[in-house]
Design a protein around this motif. Structure first.
Motif, mmCIF file in Angstrom:
data_model
loop_
_atom_site.group_PDB
_atom_site.id
_atom_site.type_symbol
_atom_site.label_atom_id
_atom_site.label_comp_id
_atom_site.label_asym_id
_atom_site.label_seq_id
_atom_site.Cartn_x
_atom_site.Cartn_y
_atom_site.Cartn_z
ATOM 1 N N ARG A 12 -5.478 -34.877 -32.306
ATOM 2 C CA ARG A 12 -6.229 -33.639 -32.186
ATOM 3 C C ARG A 12 -6.731 -33.446 -30.754
ATOM 4 O O ARG A 12 -6.737 -34.376 -29.943
ATOM 5 N N LEU A 13 -7.164 -32.238 -30.463
ATOM 6 C CA LEU A 13 -7.597 -31.875 -29.119
ATOM 7 C C LEU A 13 -8.700 -32.777 -28.562
ATOM 8 O O LEU A 13 -8.618 -33.171 -27.396
ATOM 9 N N PRO A 14 -9.726 -33.136 -29.350
ATOM 10 C CA PRO A 14 -10.749 -34.029 -28.775
ATOM 11 C C PRO A 14 -10.177 -35.357 -28.258
ATOM 12 O O PRO A 14 -10.634 -35.879 -27.234
ATOM 13 N N GLN A 17 -8.505 -34.605 -24.971
ATOM 14 C CA GLN A 17 -9.541 -34.475 -23.950
ATOM 15 C C GLN A 17 -10.043 -35.852 -23.507
ATOM 16 O O GLN A 17 -10.234 -36.093 -22.320
ATOM 17 N N TYR A 22 -9.850 -34.074 -19.303
ATOM 18 C CA TYR A 22 -9.857 -32.637 -19.051
ATOM 19 C C TYR A 22 -10.631 -31.890 -20.121
ATOM 20 O O TYR A 22 -10.690 -32.307 -21.275
ATOM 21 N N SER A 23 -11.175 -30.747 -19.736
ATOM 22 C CA SER A 23 -11.857 -29.869 -20.689
ATOM 23 C C SER A 23 -10.821 -29.126 -21.534
ATOM 24 O O SER A 23 -9.640 -29.026 -21.165
ATOM 25 N N LYS A 24 -11.296 -28.576 -22.633
ATOM 26 C CA LYS A 24 -10.446 -27.766 -23.504
ATOM 27 C C LYS A 24 -9.839 -26.600 -22.720
ATOM 28 O O LYS A 24 -8.630 -26.344 -22.813
ATOM 29 N N ILE A 27 -7.044 -27.779 -20.344
ATOM 30 C CA ILE A 27 -5.827 -28.132 -21.093
ATOM 31 C C ILE A 27 -5.078 -26.863 -21.480
ATOM 32 O O ILE A 27 -3.860 -26.770 -21.294
ATOM 33 N N TYR A 28 -5.792 -25.865 -21.996
ATOM 34 C CA TYR A 28 -5.139 -24.606 -22.369
ATOM 35 C C TYR A 28 -4.545 -23.896 -21.158
ATOM 36 O O TYR A 28 -3.479 -23.283 -21.254
#
Length: 70
Positions: A12-14, A17, A22-24, A27-28
């Motif tokens: 998952r994203l967390p 990270q 890196y911050s959300k 990353i996006y």
């Protein structure tokens, strides 16, 4: 004709990270610039990343920071 995939671990994203630092938002941004592995949509509002792709991306950054060519 179907696609045969090897077993993959999704993260998952967390966790992404945590691994990248890196911050959300960053990353996006990298994803939109085609500079980061594309996430896998697993629901209407849920995404994951393929662990091996994220690990390969991290390893490539390490190689580049050392001035090595892969």
């Amino acid at each position: 004709m179907g696609v045969i995939l090897m077993q993959q671990t999704l993260i998952r994203l967390p966790e992404v990270q945590r691994r990248t630092g890196y911050s959300k938002a960053w990353i996006y941004r990298l994803i939109s610039q085609h500079r980061f592995p594309v996430p896998v949509k697993i629901g209407t509002c849920a995404i994951t990343f393929i662990e091996s792709e994220v690990d390969a991306w991290i390893n490539q950054r390490i190689i580049e920071s050392r001035g090595e060519v892969a």
